[in-house]
Write an enzyme that holds these catalytic residues in place. Structure first.
Site, PDB file in Angstrom:
ATOM      1  N   ILE A   1       0.826  -1.216   0.000  1.00 24.35           N
ATOM      2  CA  ILE A   1       0.000   0.000   0.000  1.00 24.35           C
ATOM      3  C   ILE A   1       0.859   1.264   0.000  1.00 24.35           C
ATOM      4  O   ILE A   1       0.389   2.336  -0.393  1.00 24.35           O
ATOM      5  CB  ILE A   1      -1.004  -0.026   1.190  1.00 24.35           C
ATOM      6  CG1 ILE A   1      -2.229   0.810   0.890  1.00 24.35           C
ATOM      7  CG2 ILE A   1      -0.348   0.359   2.497  1.00 24.35           C
ATOM      8  CD1 ILE A   1      -3.111   0.270  -0.169  1.00 24.35           C
TER       9      ILE A   1
ATOM     10  N   HIS B   1       6.720 -11.940   5.270  1.00 21.41           N
ATOM     11  CA  HIS B   1       6.396 -11.499   3.916  1.00 21.41           C
ATOM     12  C   HIS B   1       7.672 -11.214   3.132  1.00 21.41           C
ATOM     13  O   HIS B   1       8.692 -10.820   3.704  1.00 21.41           O
ATOM     14  CB  HIS B   1       5.486 -10.274   3.926  1.00 21.41           C
ATOM     15  CG  HIS B   1       5.996  -9.133   4.761  1.00 21.41           C
ATOM     16  ND1 HIS B   1       5.871  -9.104   6.129  1.00 21.41           N
ATOM     17  CD2 HIS B   1       6.647  -7.981   4.415  1.00 21.41           C
ATOM     18  CE1 HIS B   1       6.406  -7.989   6.599  1.00 21.41           C
ATOM     19  NE2 HIS B   1       6.901  -7.296   5.581  1.00 21.41           N
TER      20      HIS B   1
ATOM     21  N   HIS C   1       9.142  -8.901   0.017  1.00 20.21           N
ATOM     22  CA  HIS C   1       8.907  -7.749  -0.858  1.00 20.21           C
ATOM     23  C   HIS C   1       9.470  -8.074  -2.247  1.00 20.21           C
ATOM     24  O   HIS C   1      10.630  -8.490  -2.358  1.00 20.21           O
ATOM     25  CB  HIS C   1       9.669  -6.519  -0.357  1.00 20.21           C
ATOM     26  CG  HIS C   1       9.210  -5.961   0.948  1.00 20.21           C
ATOM     27  ND1 HIS C   1       8.382  -4.866   1.032  1.00 20.21           N
ATOM     28  CD2 HIS C   1       9.473  -6.321   2.226  1.00 20.21           C
ATOM     29  CE1 HIS C   1       8.170  -4.575   2.312  1.00 20.21           C
ATOM     30  NE2 HIS C   1       8.825  -5.438   3.054  1.00 20.21           N
TER      31      HIS C   1
HETATM   32  P1  5GP Z   1       8.158  -4.565   6.836  1.00 17.83           P
HETATM   33  O1  5GP Z   1       7.409  -5.303   7.923  1.00 17.83           O
HETATM   34  O2  5GP Z   1       8.731  -5.516   5.815  1.00 17.83           O
HETATM   35  O3  5GP Z   1       9.189  -3.635   7.406  1.00 17.83           O
HETATM   36  O4  5GP Z   1       7.124  -3.631   6.089  1.00 17.83           O
HETATM   37  C1  5GP Z   1       5.788  -3.975   5.939  1.00 17.83           C
HETATM   38  C2  5GP Z   1       5.255  -3.502   4.601  1.00 17.83           C
HETATM   39  O5  5GP Z   1       3.850  -3.734   4.593  1.00 17.83           O
HETATM   40  C3  5GP Z   1       5.459  -2.007   4.321  1.00 17.83           C
HETATM   41  O6  5GP Z   1       6.116  -1.862   3.068  1.00 17.83           O
HETATM   42  C4  5GP Z   1       4.041  -1.439   4.306  1.00 17.83           C
HETATM   43  O7  5GP Z   1       3.861  -0.426   3.339  1.00 17.83           O
HETATM   44  C5  5GP Z   1       3.188  -2.651   4.017  1.00 17.83           C
HETATM   45  N1  5GP Z   1       1.866  -2.574   4.627  1.00 17.83           N
HETATM   46  C6  5GP Z   1       1.592  -2.269   5.932  1.00 17.83           C
HETATM   47  N2  5GP Z   1       0.265  -2.315   6.152  1.00 17.83           N
HETATM   48  C7  5GP Z   1      -0.310  -2.651   4.977  1.00 17.83           C
HETATM   49  C8  5GP Z   1      -1.666  -2.851   4.578  1.00 17.83           C
HETATM   50  O8  5GP Z   1      -2.617  -2.725   5.348  1.00 17.83           O
HETATM   51  N3  5GP Z   1      -1.876  -3.202   3.278  1.00 17.83           N
HETATM   52  C9  5GP Z   1      -0.848  -3.353   2.387  1.00 17.83           C
HETATM   53  N4  5GP Z   1      -1.180  -3.715   1.142  1.00 17.83           N
HETATM   54  N5  5GP Z   1       0.439  -3.176   2.734  1.00 17.83           N
HETATM   55  C10 5GP Z   1       0.706  -2.819   4.009  1.00 17.83           C
END
Ligand code: 5GP
Length: 131
Positions: free
Chosen positions: A30, A93, A95
């Site tokens: 998002i 997850h 990326h």
């Molecule tokens: P990380 O945990 O790898 O540091 O980052 C989590 C990723 O999830 C971020 O890039 C953020 O933009 C994405 N993200 C967080 N909440 C949501 C959501 O509700 N929907 C989507 N589609 N992505 C999300």
């Protein structure tokens, strides 16, 4: 409490899905670093990616490979970069990020602001190329 990504899996929170099977889901980030920035998750919630059991871990990366090939077909880029961070959302997850240089995978950069229509169009294009 279920993670935000488990709520996406259950449909409680909407997402722009690009691929799904019974165990894995891919949807657009998002707050993308680039158009086509996609997250690939196991539907079963595990916080830390390296705690995932071996078979599921392998299948997760094979699923991500399929999605990455599809991103590469419809988003102009040198490569589809792969990153695992996991500091924000405690649900494993991967990326997948279209990149043309190392600077394109800098998570401290300002994120893109895309319209709903742009997200929908990108998700549909990637979904249509999944094999
Ligand atoms: P990380 O945990 O790898 O540091 O980052 C989590 C990723 O999830 C971020 O890039 C953020 O933009 C994405 N993200 C967080 N909440 C949501 C959501 O509700 N929907 C989507 N589609 N992505 C999300």
């Amino acid at each position: 409490m279920p993670s935000i990504f488990s709520k996406i899996v259950s449909g409680e929170i909407p997402s722009y899905k690009v691929a799904e099977d019974d165990r894995f889901l891919a949807f657009l980030d998002i707050n993308p670093l680039a158009k086509g920035h996609t997250l690939v998750i196991p539907k079963k919630e595990t916080d830390y990616i390296f705690d995932i059991e071996d078979d599921e871990y392998k299948e997760l990366f094979l699923f991500a490979k399929k999605v990455a090939k599809s991103i590469g077909k419809c988003i102009q880029c040198e490569r589809v970069g792969v990153a695992v961070i996991g500091l924000e959302v405690a649900h494993a997850h991967i990326h997948l990020i279209p990149i043309n240089g190392i600077y394109d995978i800098d998570f401290s950069k300002p994120k893109l602001k895309l319209s709903q229509e742009e997200f929908q169009m990108i998700a549909q294009r990637i979904a249509s190329k999944i094999e």
